[in-house]
Design an enzyme around this catalytic site. Structure first.
Site, PDB file in Angstrom:
ATOM      1  N   LYS A   1       1.090  -1.114   0.079  1.00  0.00           N
ATOM      2  CA  LYS A   1       0.010  -0.029  -0.009  1.00  0.00           C
ATOM      3  C   LYS A   1       1.135   1.242   0.028  1.00  0.00           C
ATOM      4  O   LYS A   1       1.950   1.398   0.496  1.00  0.00           O
ATOM      5  CB  LYS A   1      -0.951  -0.119   0.981  1.00  0.00           C
ATOM      6  CG  LYS A   1      -1.836   1.145   1.181  1.00  0.00           C
ATOM      7  CD  LYS A   1      -2.914   1.019   2.524  1.00  0.00           C
ATOM      8  CE  LYS A   1      -4.011   2.019   2.616  1.00  0.00           C
ATOM      9  NZ  LYS A   1      -4.816   2.109   3.876  1.00  0.00           N
TER      10      LYS A   1
ATOM     11  N   SER B   1      -9.758   2.049   2.621  1.00  0.00           N
ATOM     12  CA  SER B   1      -9.029   2.894   1.775  1.00  0.00           C
ATOM     13  C   SER B   1      -7.855   1.989   0.936  1.00  0.00           C
ATOM     14  O   SER B   1      -7.512   2.391  -0.014  1.00  0.00           O
ATOM     15  CB  SER B   1      -8.246   3.939   2.507  1.00  0.00           C
ATOM     16  OG  SER B   1      -7.555   3.335   3.584  1.00  0.00           O
TER      17      SER B   1
ATOM     18  N   SER C   1     -10.285  -0.020   6.781  1.00  0.00           N
ATOM     19  CA  SER C   1      -9.764  -0.110   5.507  1.00  0.00           C
ATOM     20  C   SER C   1      -8.866  -1.335   4.880  1.00  0.00           C
ATOM     21  O   SER C   1      -8.584  -1.269   3.888  1.00  0.00           O
ATOM     22  CB  SER C   1      -8.748   1.021   5.470  1.00  0.00           C
ATOM     23  OG  SER C   1      -9.602   2.026   5.114  1.00  0.00           O
TER      24      SER C   1
HETATM   25  N1  GLN Z   1     -13.572   4.502   5.788  1.00  0.00           N
HETATM   26  C1  GLN Z   1     -12.841   5.052   6.968  1.00  0.00           C
HETATM   27  C2  GLN Z   1     -12.463   6.572   6.807  1.00  0.00           C
HETATM   28  O1  GLN Z   1     -12.828   6.856   5.851  1.00  0.00           O
HETATM   29  C3  GLN Z   1     -11.636   4.205   7.508  1.00  0.00           C
HETATM   30  C4  GLN Z   1     -10.404   4.440   6.633  1.00  0.00           C
HETATM   31  C5  GLN Z   1      -9.488   3.717   7.050  1.00  0.00           C
HETATM   32  O2  GLN Z   1      -9.654   2.521   7.895  1.00  0.00           O
HETATM   33  N2  GLN Z   1      -8.134   4.157   6.884  1.00  0.00           N
HETATM   34  O3  GLN Z   1     -11.942   7.017   7.688  1.00  0.00           O
END
Ligand code: GLN
Length: 487
Positions: free
Chosen positions: A78, A158, A182
């Site tokens: 990532k 994400s 995410s």
């Molecule tokens: N979808 C969540 C957010 O937008 C979690 C994102 C994540 O875990 N990085 O904050």
């Protein structure tokens, strides 16, 4: 011979050891897959030359009998993990062209176990999102489609690029980070396994910060065993991260004997939310049957503060983000706007360098931390966080782990849920609680919906008890026999 990109990590390691193929052949097969799937936009930076060099070194090591735990296994990283001398962007314009001077601990651990880097995967900008549509480098397209429908779907977010790469057999595994879901949510959307360990298990050193008290590095793979292997290699105490736990890392991949007889699995009342599709409720009930068939007991539990988890998360995470992202001012690295006056340069750099969602989070975070609102919002959210942790502690007096769906829906189309940020935030309703409480969680592909899209079940465990989580996950994996492949 099976196509090299169809192998699991475990089988590939056996094949390498038996000299059925070389790490260079295995890596080349995955580079070819990466090249032929450019349409998915899963990678921000591809690093085939590095991969082939690492593969050659891996073959040399194995020939000398010095192979590591993951020697010769091609992975996707990532693009939130700093990789020395390789562009690391967090999918933001503000970091375009940034080449870190150092390696994150997680990637260092993987590489010292012989893993190979195919490239850096796309994500939501600074890991803020649930759809991988906020990236400055364009959205990721899921390798999955609904039956008889050509609409492009999101891979989740994400860590959408990592999930898409593993699901599409471009990489054998991948790293991700999970701040509110995410890893688990994109794993569920793309029909693969995704695990977030206990907060503190994997070092955050060299991982670009979003919300430091929640950010948790973890792993994606196509089987539970492969995921366990990756986690084992990534995890460990790191003096460079003050929240890293000085605890022995168990040999996760060896703990998968599948025996869950006598275990008690909690089923929380509060996770039956309005409007959840019948298919997801049915899958959850099926999951309960599977664990009962394996000799475990399902027990009803209550997590009464669940309904406050999303609001608390969307105060705490932006608060921490607003502080973490203060460092991007155009002075030391990344994008700098052209302005003569210093204040104007700061302002213009940030105005031009950050995307809309990141700006929204910075504004929310600054607001809830400001004088007069700190007590009303931030302090209250911290108190709710404590109550959520206590809910879990009470529940774990009655059970060993908790079974729920991973997400309240299957993957949605690109562009859907974009009109209202709150709708997008609802995706995290079953995952954020685990982050607020710092607990380990995994999503296992367990079924498909009426459109042929994957659905995941989630196991959440006690702090530091990844082994139980993996054991139950292995049992569900065996019962579910999820064999679907994206078209
Ligand atoms: N979808 C969540 C957010 O937008 C979690 C994102 C994540 O875990 N990085 O904050």
């Amino acid at each position: 011979m099976t196509k090299l990109t169809q192998l699991t990590i475990t089988d590939a390691l056996k094949g390498l050891e038996n000299k059925n193929f070389t790490a260079q052949e295995l890596t080349q097969a995955h580079i070819d897959a990466m090249q032929s799937a450019k349409k998915l936009n899963a990678f921000i930076t591809e690093t085939p030359e590095i991969a082939l060099k690492q593969a050659k070194a891996s073959d040399d090591r194995r020939a000398k009998g010095n192979a590591g735990l993951l020697d010769g296994i091609p992975l996707a990283i990532k693009d939130l993990f700093c990789t020395k001398n390789v562009q690391t962007t967090a999918a933001s314009k503000i970091l375009e062209g940034f080449k870190p001077e150092y390696e994150s601990t997680v990637t260092k651990n993987l590489f010292s176990n012989g893993a190979i880097m195919l490239g850096k995967t796309n994500l939501d900008e600074f890991a803020m999102g649930s759809s991988n549509t906020t990236s400055y480098f364009g959205n990721v397209i899921s390798p999955w489609k609904r039956d008889g429908d050509d609409t492009d779907l999101v891979p989740g977010g994400s860590s959408g690029g990592s999930a898409a790469a593993v699901s599409a057999h471009i990489a054998m595994g991948a790293t991700g980070t999970d701040t509110g879901g995410s890893i688990r949510q994109p794993a569920s959307f793309t029909g693969i396994v995704g695990m977030k360990p206990t907060y503190g298990r994997c070092s955050r050193w060299g991982v670009i910060a979003f919300a430091s008290s929640l950010d948790t590095p973890g792993a994606f793979a196509r089987t539970v065993e492969d995921t366990a292997l990756l986690l084992e290699s990534m995890a460990g105490y790191d003096p460079m991260d003050s929240t890293s736990a000085n605890k022995e890392v168990p040999q996760y991949s060896k703990s998968l004997n599948g025996d869950i007889k006598g275990m008690k699995i909690g089923i929380p009342d509060e996770y039956r939310i309005d409007g959840m599709p019948d298919e997801i409720i049915k899958l959850w009930e099926q999951g309960i049957e599977w664990i009962k068939d394996a000799g475990a007991k399902a027990v009803r539990i209550s997590l009464p503060h669940t309904k406050y988890a999303l609001p608390a998360y969307y105060i705490i995470a932006p608060a921490e983000a607003s502080s973490n992202l203060a460092r991007y001012d155009g002075v030391r690295y990344g994008y700098r706007a052209n302005e003569n006056d210093l204040q104007d340069m700061y302002a213009k750099t940030r105005a031009e360098g950050f995307g809309e969602e990141v700006k929204r989070r910075i504004m929310m975070g600054t607001y809830v931390l400001s004088a007069g609102y700190y007590d009303a919002y931030y302090r209250k959210a911290q108190r709710v966080r404590r109550l959520i942790l206590e809910d879990f502690e009470k529940a774990y007096e009655k059970c060993d782990a908790i079974l729920t769906p991973t997400t309240p829906s299957a993957a949605f189309a690109i562009g859907e849920n974009e009109d209202d940020p709150i709708k997008m935030y609802l995706n995290d309703v079953f995952t954020v609680t685990g982050n607020l409480a710092g607990l380990p969680g995994i999503s296992i592909p367990s079924g498909i919906d009426k459109d042929g899209l994957p659905l995941g079940l989630q196991i959440t465990g006690r702090a530091w008890d990844e082994e139980t989580v993996l054991k139950i996950a292995g049992t569900i994996e065996k019962a579910a026999q999820f064999k679907c492949m994206p078209k």
